[in-house]
Structures are given as structure tokens and as C-alpha cells.
Design a protein around this motif. Structure first.
Motif, PDB file in Angstrom:
ATOM      1  N   ILE A  64     -33.721   9.241  17.180  1.00 45.03           N
ATOM      2  CA  ILE A  64     -33.667   8.292  18.567  1.00 45.03           C
ATOM      3  C   ILE A  64     -32.408   8.001  18.758  1.00 45.03           C
ATOM      4  O   ILE A  64     -31.947   8.071  19.911  1.00 45.03           O
ATOM      5  N   PRO A  66     -28.180   8.019  16.996  1.00 40.41           N
ATOM      6  CA  PRO A  66     -27.212   9.038  16.646  1.00 40.41           C
ATOM      7  C   PRO A  66     -27.144   9.027  15.072  1.00 40.41           C
ATOM      8  O   PRO A  66     -27.582   7.936  14.632  1.00 40.41           O
ATOM      9  N   TYR A 102     -23.752   2.713  24.668  1.00 36.00           N
ATOM     10  CA  TYR A 102     -25.260   2.813  25.352  1.00 36.00           C
ATOM     11  C   TYR A 102     -25.350   3.749  26.353  1.00 36.00           C
ATOM     12  O   TYR A 102     -26.399   4.469  26.375  1.00 36.00           O
ATOM     13  N   GLN A 108     -30.694   4.225  25.862  1.00 39.07           N
ATOM     14  CA  GLN A 108     -31.720   4.140  25.129  1.00 39.07           C
ATOM     15  C   GLN A 108     -31.760   2.534  24.445  1.00 39.07           C
ATOM     16  O   GLN A 108     -30.585   2.434  24.057  1.00 39.07           O
ATOM     17  N   GLN A 109     -32.893   1.889  24.180  1.00 42.79           N
ATOM     18  CA  GLN A 109     -32.573   0.827  23.748  1.00 42.79           C
ATOM     19  C   GLN A 109     -32.667   0.336  22.223  1.00 42.79           C
ATOM     20  O   GLN A 109     -33.553   1.067  21.651  1.00 42.79           O
ATOM     21  N   MET A 110     -31.547   0.120  21.771  1.00 40.79           N
ATOM     22  CA  MET A 110     -31.649  -0.219  20.197  1.00 40.79           C
ATOM     23  C   MET A 110     -32.176  -1.639  19.944  1.00 40.79           C
ATOM     24  O   MET A 110     -31.909  -2.525  20.816  1.00 40.79           O
TER      25      MET A 110
HETATM   26  C1  HEC Z   1     -35.483   1.458  18.085  1.00 41.00           C
HETATM   27  C2  HEC Z   1     -34.682   2.547  17.667  1.00 41.00           C
HETATM   28  C3  HEC Z   1     -33.550   1.918  16.747  1.00 41.00           C
HETATM   29  C4  HEC Z   1     -33.502   1.313  15.647  1.00 41.00           C
HETATM   30  C5  HEC Z   1     -34.718   0.675  14.976  1.00 41.00           C
HETATM   31  C6  HEC Z   1     -32.113   1.175  15.060  1.00 41.00           C
HETATM   32  N1  HEC Z   1     -31.170   1.558  16.206  1.00 41.00           N
HETATM   33 FE1  HEC Z   1     -29.052   1.910  16.009  1.00 41.00          FE
HETATM   34  N2  HEC Z   1     -29.330   2.982  17.808  1.00 41.00           N
HETATM   35  C7  HEC Z   1     -30.379   3.218  18.452  1.00 41.00           C
HETATM   36  C8  HEC Z   1     -29.737   4.169  19.742  1.00 41.00           C
HETATM   37  C9  HEC Z   1     -31.074   4.449  20.869  1.00 41.00           C
HETATM   38  C10 HEC Z   1     -28.583   3.967  19.710  1.00 41.00           C
HETATM   39  C11 HEC Z   1     -27.566   4.700  21.033  1.00 41.00           C
HETATM   40  C12 HEC Z   1     -26.926   3.426  21.555  1.00 41.00           C
HETATM   41  C13 HEC Z   1     -27.971   3.097  22.728  1.00 41.00           C
HETATM   42  O1  HEC Z   1     -28.531   3.668  23.583  1.00 41.00           O
HETATM   43  O2  HEC Z   1     -28.121   1.866  22.866  1.00 41.00           O
HETATM   44  C14 HEC Z   1     -28.195   3.261  18.628  1.00 41.00           C
HETATM   45  C15 HEC Z   1     -26.814   3.261  18.240  1.00 41.00           C
HETATM   46  C16 HEC Z   1     -26.391   2.781  16.790  1.00 41.00           C
HETATM   47  C17 HEC Z   1     -24.996   2.709  16.664  1.00 41.00           C
HETATM   48  C18 HEC Z   1     -23.624   3.335  17.063  1.00 41.00           C
HETATM   49  C19 HEC Z   1     -23.842   4.688  16.745  1.00 41.00           C
HETATM   50  C20 HEC Z   1     -22.760   5.537  17.353  1.00 41.00           C
HETATM   51  O3  HEC Z   1     -22.455   6.688  16.936  1.00 41.00           O
HETATM   52  O4  HEC Z   1     -22.189   5.152  18.387  1.00 41.00           O
HETATM   53  C21 HEC Z   1     -25.217   2.099  15.227  1.00 41.00           C
HETATM   54  C22 HEC Z   1     -23.785   1.955  14.434  1.00 41.00           C
HETATM   55  C23 HEC Z   1     -26.544   1.720  15.107  1.00 41.00           C
HETATM   56  N3  HEC Z   1     -27.417   2.140  16.151  1.00 41.00           N
HETATM   57  C24 HEC Z   1     -26.604   1.372  13.817  1.00 41.00           C
HETATM   58  C25 HEC Z   1     -28.060   0.909  13.583  1.00 41.00           C
HETATM   59  C26 HEC Z   1     -28.574   0.053  12.653  1.00 41.00           C
HETATM   60  C27 HEC Z   1     -27.417  -0.170  11.209  1.00 41.00           C
HETATM   61  C28 HEC Z   1     -29.776   0.159  12.703  1.00 41.00           C
HETATM   62  C29 HEC Z   1     -30.708  -0.699  11.462  1.00 41.00           C
HETATM   63  C30 HEC Z   1     -30.332  -2.042  11.012  1.00 41.00           C
HETATM   64  C31 HEC Z   1     -30.296   0.417  13.602  1.00 41.00           C
HETATM   65  N4  HEC Z   1     -29.216   1.059  14.326  1.00 41.00           N
HETATM   66  C32 HEC Z   1     -31.758   0.615  14.175  1.00 41.00           C
HETATM   67  C33 HEC Z   1     -31.613   3.117  18.190  1.00 41.00           C
HETATM   68  C34 HEC Z   1     -32.232   2.628  17.205  1.00 41.00           C
END
Ligand code: HEC
Ligand code: HEC
Ligand code: HEC
Ligand code: HEC
Ligand code: HEC
Ligand code: HEC
Length: 431
Positions: A64, A66, A102, A108-110
Motif C-alpha cells: 500500500i 512504498p 503524500y 493515500q493515508q498513512m
Molecule cells: C495504513 C498503511 C500504512 C501503514 C500502517 C504505514 N504506512 Fe508508511 N506509508 C503509507 C503510504 C500510503 C505512504 C505513501 C505516502 C502517502 O501517501 O501518505 C507511506 C510512506 C511512508 C514513508 C515515505 C516513503 C518514501 O519512500 O517516500 C515512510 C518512511 C514510511 N511510510 C514509514 C512507515 C513506517 C516506519 C511505518 C510503521 C511504523 C509505516 N510507514 C506504516 C502507508 C502506511
């Protein structure tokens, strides 16, 4: 002669002030973050990654979100900490890099992870670092040059500190050099007996570096800072930990695994925790619910026999798996894991049904747990923080229509937080 003394005093004060500033900047600098690489950190990071991130991220492919392998090569650690802890807040603060990320990944919402400490996040990053980056160049974010990133703040802060450090060291070197030269001249003059008494006394008394360290300014500043650091450590690491049972994972009377039931077989949480959407309590399932399956499944297992014993069931026909109830029951004594003190009121339906929060937000990746443990601290601060940061899920809820209207009139662009509907009032959570 008096000139020499004055020069000397001046030098000494300057030198000690510089030493204090040096000490100060070193202590500030030691609070900025570096990503660890030791095995313990990587192992801890792997575990946290499994619990929090795995549902949306892998290291080497896009799920979901990257791929995260090599992500530390793309951004600096302090930005990553802010992003991972609370990407919503970071975007809301106008951080250009956060907004670019983003938008690049389709808005997509993280999730936000306000319960992760800096150390937790650094460990996760250590884990993403441990494997070879898949392709760090791919997906690199181009930040609009007209829109300088606030990310630059933290790295340029570090650079500035570095420069100050180097300059201070140089100044000290020059000062020491000057002192030595002056001292030499004075000594020479002393030998030639050109000095008066006061000057002689002065050289013999107060010219060592040790004196500098004994200087009251230096001691004052150093002592003050060390006290601050010690107090900070005591308060955060010791006092705040009293009565918090985060991580509590007691042995249960039956080796029931959420990983098998909720994970592997995908049984819905509500199938067993029947009250969770409609009442205060989630409740623990009675053995009747287990028997829906375990009258047939794995009836030979000693663990399943415990369920049978609890509900008073004996198998009469082993071949066809037929049994009967004896009426003699022995309730299963599950050990309670999450337990707020009686003075606090918490309601599941309000959070799960009304607010639409996922169980995982507060309970962690239950689906991955063989043995449940307390994931969140369950402190008042934890409740309050979330109420400050979480938007009220007011869409399509008539109950909130009026409130939302009033809120939007007052503060046009701030979304309505739980705080704004009274989520910080003592009586909401305390009887
Ligand atoms: C519900 C799904 C979800 C979860 C759970 C999640 N993420 Fe994400 N993450 C995303 C999405 C979707 C993006 C792409 C940016 C956006 O759309 O906001 C992202 C982007 C990122 C990025 C930026 C990556 C880039 O290459 O630009 C990082 C670093 C990251 N996440 C770390 C984490 C870490 C560490 C965790 C666990 C603690 C986590 N994420 C949990 C969905 C998630
Ligand atoms: C097949 C039935 C079943 C399903 C499905 C199930 N659970 Fe459980 N759950 C139990 C049992 C039994 C216990 C008590 C034993 C234990 O703690 O492991 C329990 C305990 C818990 C606890 C700890 C309760 C305490 O003592 O504080 C939490 C939290 C929990 N479950 C959450 C979940 C979540 C979230 C899901 C869905 C992802 C889920 N459960 C799915 C049966 C189930
Ligand atoms: C919807 C069906 C279902 C329900 C309800 C259910 N289970 Fe299970 N359970 C299974 C399945 C499927 C397995 C995996 C069997 C296997 O490994 O072959 C299993 C495995 C187990 C095992 C491991 C047995 C072993 O020796 O490997 C235990 C223990 C267990 N369940 C306890 C419980 C308890 C306690 C409850 C009630 C709270 C419960 N189960 C409710 C389907 C269910
Ligand atoms: C907002 C945080 C939050 C969310 C979301 C949440 N829980 Fe809980 N859960 C708690 C707290 C806090 C307790 C401790 C309650 C107490 O001691 O009164 C708890 C306790 C439990 C218990 C132990 C029995 C009980 O009711 O005290 C179970 C089981 C449980 N939760 C399951 C779930 C399941 C399943 C979901 C998702 C459908 C869920 N929880 C969602 C915070 C949460
Ligand atoms: C993950 C975020 C989160 C955590 C953690 C959390 N809450 Fe909440 N809470 C919410 C949200 C969102 C709402 C708003 C629900 C709604 O729309 O009514 C809410 C609402 C409430 C309300 C009703 C407030 C009102 O004004 O109607 C109470 C009471 C409450 N929470 C108690 C607690 C307690 C006690 C804890 C800690 C044990 C806790 N919450 C932890 C997110 C959280
Ligand atoms: C969102 C829910 C929430 C709100 C609002 C809240 N509390 Fe609490 N409070 C809790 C929870 C949960 C605990 C128990 C946590 C623990 O034991 O660490 C607690 C514990 C306490 C305790 C400690 C009791 C003890 O035995 O240690 C005091 C005192 C307290 N609250 C006072 C207040 C006051 C005063 C307010 C209003 C300004 C307030 N609380 C608002 C949830 C809340």
C-alpha cells in the motif's frame, strides 16, 4: 606590568566562557539523532516493523505504501522521525517534502504512530537499513525549489552546530597558543628579574588550565546542564514508568493464538469479542464460541481438551467425533491483560463504532500475536494525546452536524479534534 595582568584576566574569562559555550553546544548536539546499526537495534526494529508497518510496507516492494529498503538514504533521520510519528501533522505544518511524498503516492493515508518513541523509530529505520536498499534512486522525491523544505531546518541546524564547534575549537587553540606565548614572555622577564611582585605572584598562581576548569562560570553552567540531564532521565525513564504495564504478556491457561485464529484463518474480531461495537466492553468469548469449531477441529489436542473440560464435554464416539455435555463446568481462568484503574471510564463502542478506529491503533498487530501483550501504555497522557490529535469522524453523523457547523465557523481550516468536543474534560473519563 599591570597591563600583563589585565590581558591575562581578559584571556582567562574569554577562554572559560568559550569552554562553557562549547560544553553547551556539545550537550545540545548529543540530543540529535543518528540511526543505530547494532544487531539489537535491528532486531527491535524488525519486531516493531512487523507490528506497525508490515500491513502497508515491505522493504523491497511496493504494497500500500512504498518500499522502505534504503529509505534513510532519501531523507534525513529527524525528518523521518517526524513523518513516521505523525505524517498528518507534518503535512499540516506545511512541510513541502511531506506534502510531496503524500502526493507522489496517490494521497493515500498513512497511519500516525504517536506511541512510538524516537528510539523505536530509529530502530525501525535501522532495520530498513540492514538490508541492501532495493533501489534508492527510484521514487526519489523532487522538492519544489521555490518551496524550501522545512526539513532543511534540522539538517542545517546540525551543520550550524558543527561549524560553531569547529570555530570554538579553533578559538580555543588560538587562545591557548596566546596564553603560552604570553606566559613564556613573562617567565623570561621573570628570569631577567624585570617583573614586580604582583606579576610574579600572578604567574605562579593562576596560569594552569586546571584553573579554568575550576572557574565558577564553567562549574555553574556545567553543573546546571548535568543536573538538567539527570533530572530529565529520572523523570522520563523512572517516574513515568511507575504503574505502567505496557508490554505485559501473561501466560494464559489455554495456548490460544490470535495469529492462527484472527490472522491465518481470518476470523473477525467481533465473532469472539462480541460486545466491542455495541458496548463499553469487548468481552472475552465463552467456551461456547470455541465449541462452534472445536467440537470438530483438533479434538485430540491437549489444549482443545482443556476447552472440553471447561464446558463439560466428553467425546463418546471418537471415530465420528461425537460427544455429549455432562453439565459439569470449570470456567477458563483467562488472565486479564488490559486493565484501567476503576477511576477511569473507557468505552469501546465510542472508539470503534463511532470514531471508526481500528483495533490495531490501540492493541497493535493482534493478528500477528501468538500471545497477546499490552501494546499501548494506557496512561492518561496516552488517551489525552490521541484526543488532541485525532479528528472527529463527523461525516454522515447527524449528531455532529451542528457542532461541526459551529466549529467550522470559528476556525475555518482546523479540523474538529476530539479535544474540541470535550474529550479533555475530566468528567468524560473519570467517574
Ligand atoms: C495504513 C498503511 C500504512 C501503514 C500502517 C504505514 N504506512 Fe508508511 N506509508 C503509507 C503510504 C500510503 C505512504 C505513501 C505516502 C502517502 O501517501 O501518505 C507511506 C510512506 C511512508 C514513508 C515515505 C516513503 C518514501 O519512500 O517516500 C515512510 C518512511 C514510511 N511510510 C514509514 C512507515 C513506517 C516506519 C511505518 C510503521 C511504523 C509505516 N510507514 C506504516 C502507508 C502506511
Ligand atoms: C476465536 C476467537 C477470537 C478472535 C477471532 C479474536 N480474539 Fe481476541 N481474544 C480471544 C480470547 C480467547 C482472548 C483471551 C486469551 C488471550 O488473551 O489470548 C482474547 C484476548 C484479546 C485481547 C486481550 C484482552 C485482555 O485480557 O486485555 C485483545 C486486546 C484482543 N483479544 C483483541 C482481538 C482483536 C483485535 C481481534 C481481531 C483482530 C481478536 N482479538 C480476535 C479470542 C478471540
Ligand atoms: C471459526 C472456528 C474456530 C473458533 C471459533 C475457534 N477456533 Fe481454535 N482453531 C481453529 C482452527 C482452524 C485451528 C487450527 C487447527 C490446525 O492447526 O489444524 C485452531 C487451533 C486452535 C488451537 C491450537 C490447537 C493445537 O493443538 O494446535 C487452540 C489452543 C485453539 N484453537 C483454541 C481456541 C479457543 C480457546 C477458542 C475459543 C476462544 C477457539 N479456538 C475458537 C478454529 C477455531
Ligand atoms: C481507542 C483505543 C482502543 C481501540 C480502538 C480498541 N480498544 Fe480494546 N481496549 C482499549 C482499552 C483502553 C482497554 C482496557 C479497558 C478497561 O480496562 O476498562 C481495552 C480492552 C480490550 C479487551 C479486554 C476486555 C475489555 O473489554 O476490557 C479486549 C478483548 C479488547 N480491548 C478488544 C478490542 C477489539 C477487538 C477492538 C477492535 C474492534 C478494540 N479492542 C479496539 C482500547 C482500545
Ligand atoms: C487512537 C486514539 C484514541 C485513544 C488512544 C483514546 N481515544 Fe478516546 N476518543 C477518540 C476519538 C476519535 C473519540 C471521538 C469519538 C466520537 O466521535 O464520539 C474519542 C472519544 C472519547 C470519549 C468521549 C468524549 C466526548 O466528548 O464525547 C471518551 C470518554 C474517551 N474517548 C475516553 C478515552 C479514554 C479513557 C482513553 C484512554 C484509556 C481514550 N479515550 C483513548 C480517540 C482515542
Ligand atoms: C481522555 C480521558 C481522560 C481525561 C479527559 C482525563 N483523564 Fe485522568 N486519567 C485517565 C486514565 C485512563 C487514567 C488512569 C491511567 C493510569 O493509571 O496511568 C487517569 C488517571 C488520573 C489520575 C491518577 C489517579 C491515580 O490513581 O494515579 C488523576 C489524578 C487524574 N486522572 C485526574 C484527571 C484530571 C484532574 C483531569 C481533567 C483535567 C483528567 N484526569 C482528565 C483518563 C483521563
Amino acid at each position: 606590568m599591570i597591563h600583563n595582568q589585565i590581558k591575562f584576566r581578559g584571556l582567562k574569562t574569554t577562554l572559560s566562557t568559550f569552554l562553557s559555550i562549547l560544553f553547551l553546544s556539545i550537550s545540545i548536539h548529543s540530543f540529535s539523532q543518528t540511526i543505530p546499526s547494532d544487531e539489537a537495534a535491528v532486531a527491535a526494529g524488525k519486531k516493531l516493523f512487523g507490528l506497525n508497518c508490515k500491513s502497508c510496507h515491505a522493504l523491497n516492494k511496493k504494497l500500500i505504501g512504498p518500499a522502505l529498503g534504503g529509505v534513510t538514504a532519501k531523507y534525513d533521520a529527524s525528518w523521518l522521525i517526524k513523518w513516521i510519528r505523525n505524517n498528518e501533522e507534518l503535512r499540516a505544518s506545511g512541510d513541502a517534502q511531506a506534502i510531496a511524498v503524500y502526493e507522489q503516492f496517490g494521497k493515500q493515508q498513512m497511519n500516525v504512530f504517536t506511541s512510538l518513541s524516537d528510539e523505536d523509530i530509529l530502530n525501525i529505520l535501522a532495520y530498513t537499513n540492514a538490508k541492501e536498499p532495493s533501489d534508492p534512486a527510484k521514487g526519489k522525491i523532487e522538492v519544489d525549489p521555490k518551496n524550501p523544505t522545512s526539513n532543511a531546518d534540522s539538517s542545517s541546524f546540525n551543520i550550524i552546530l558543527g561549524v560553531i564547534l569547529v570555530v570554538l575549537l579553533l578559538v580555543i587553540a588560538v587562545l591557548i597558543l596566546l596564553t603560552t606565548v604570553l606566559l613564556k614572555t613573562l617567565r623570561k622577564k621573570e628570569e631577567d628579574e624585570e617583573l614586580d611582585e604582583i606579576d610574579t605572584e600572578f604567574i605562579n598562581n593562576k596560569t594552569s588550565l586546571l584553573d579554568l576548569i575550576k572557574n565558577p562560570i564553567f562549574i555553574g553552567v556545567g553543573g546546571f546542564l548535568s543536573t538538567l540531564v539527570v533530572l530529565y532521565l529520572i523523570i522520563t525513564k523512572v517516574l513515568y514508568g511507575v504503574g505502567v504495564s505496557q508490554g505485559y504478556a501473561p501466560e494464559q491457561p489455554i495456548a490460544f493464538s490470535h495469529k492462527i485464529h484472527a490472522g491465518q484463518y481470518g476470523i473477525d474480531c467481533q465473532y469472539c469479542h462480541t460486545g466491542v461495537r455495541k458496548s463499553k466492553n469487548a468481552n472475552i468469548p465463552s467456551p461456547n464460541i470455541c465449541m462452534n469449531c472445536h467440537a470438530q477441529i483438533k479434538t485430540d489436542s491437549p489444549e482443545i481438551k482443556k476447552i472440553h473440560k471447561a464446558i463439560g464435554y466428553v467425546i463418546t464416539d471418537k471415530e465420528n467425533n461425537i460427544g455429549e455435555y455432562t453439565g459439569e463446568t470449570h470456567p477458563i481462568e483467562w488472565v486479564r491483560i488490559h486493565n484501567l484503574p476503576d477511576l477511569a471510564y473507557f468505552n469501546h463502542s465510542q472508539h470503534v463504532q463511532v470514531a471508526g478506529l481500528a483495533c490495531e491503533t490501540c492493541h497493535g498487530e493482534i493478528k500477528e500475536m501468538d500471545k497477546v501483550y499490552q501494546y499501548a501504555p494506557l496512561t492518561m497522557g496516552w488517551c489525552i494525546n490521541c484526543h488532541r490529535e485525532t479528528n472527529v469522524n463527523a461525516k454522515g453523523n447527524e449528531y455532529y452536524d451542528k457542532l461541526l457547523h459551529i466549529h467550522e465557523e470559528k476556525n475555518a481550516d482546523e479540523p474538529m479534534k476530539v479535544e474540541d468536543i470535550g474529550g479533555l474534560e475530566c468528567a468524560k473519563c473519570h467517574y
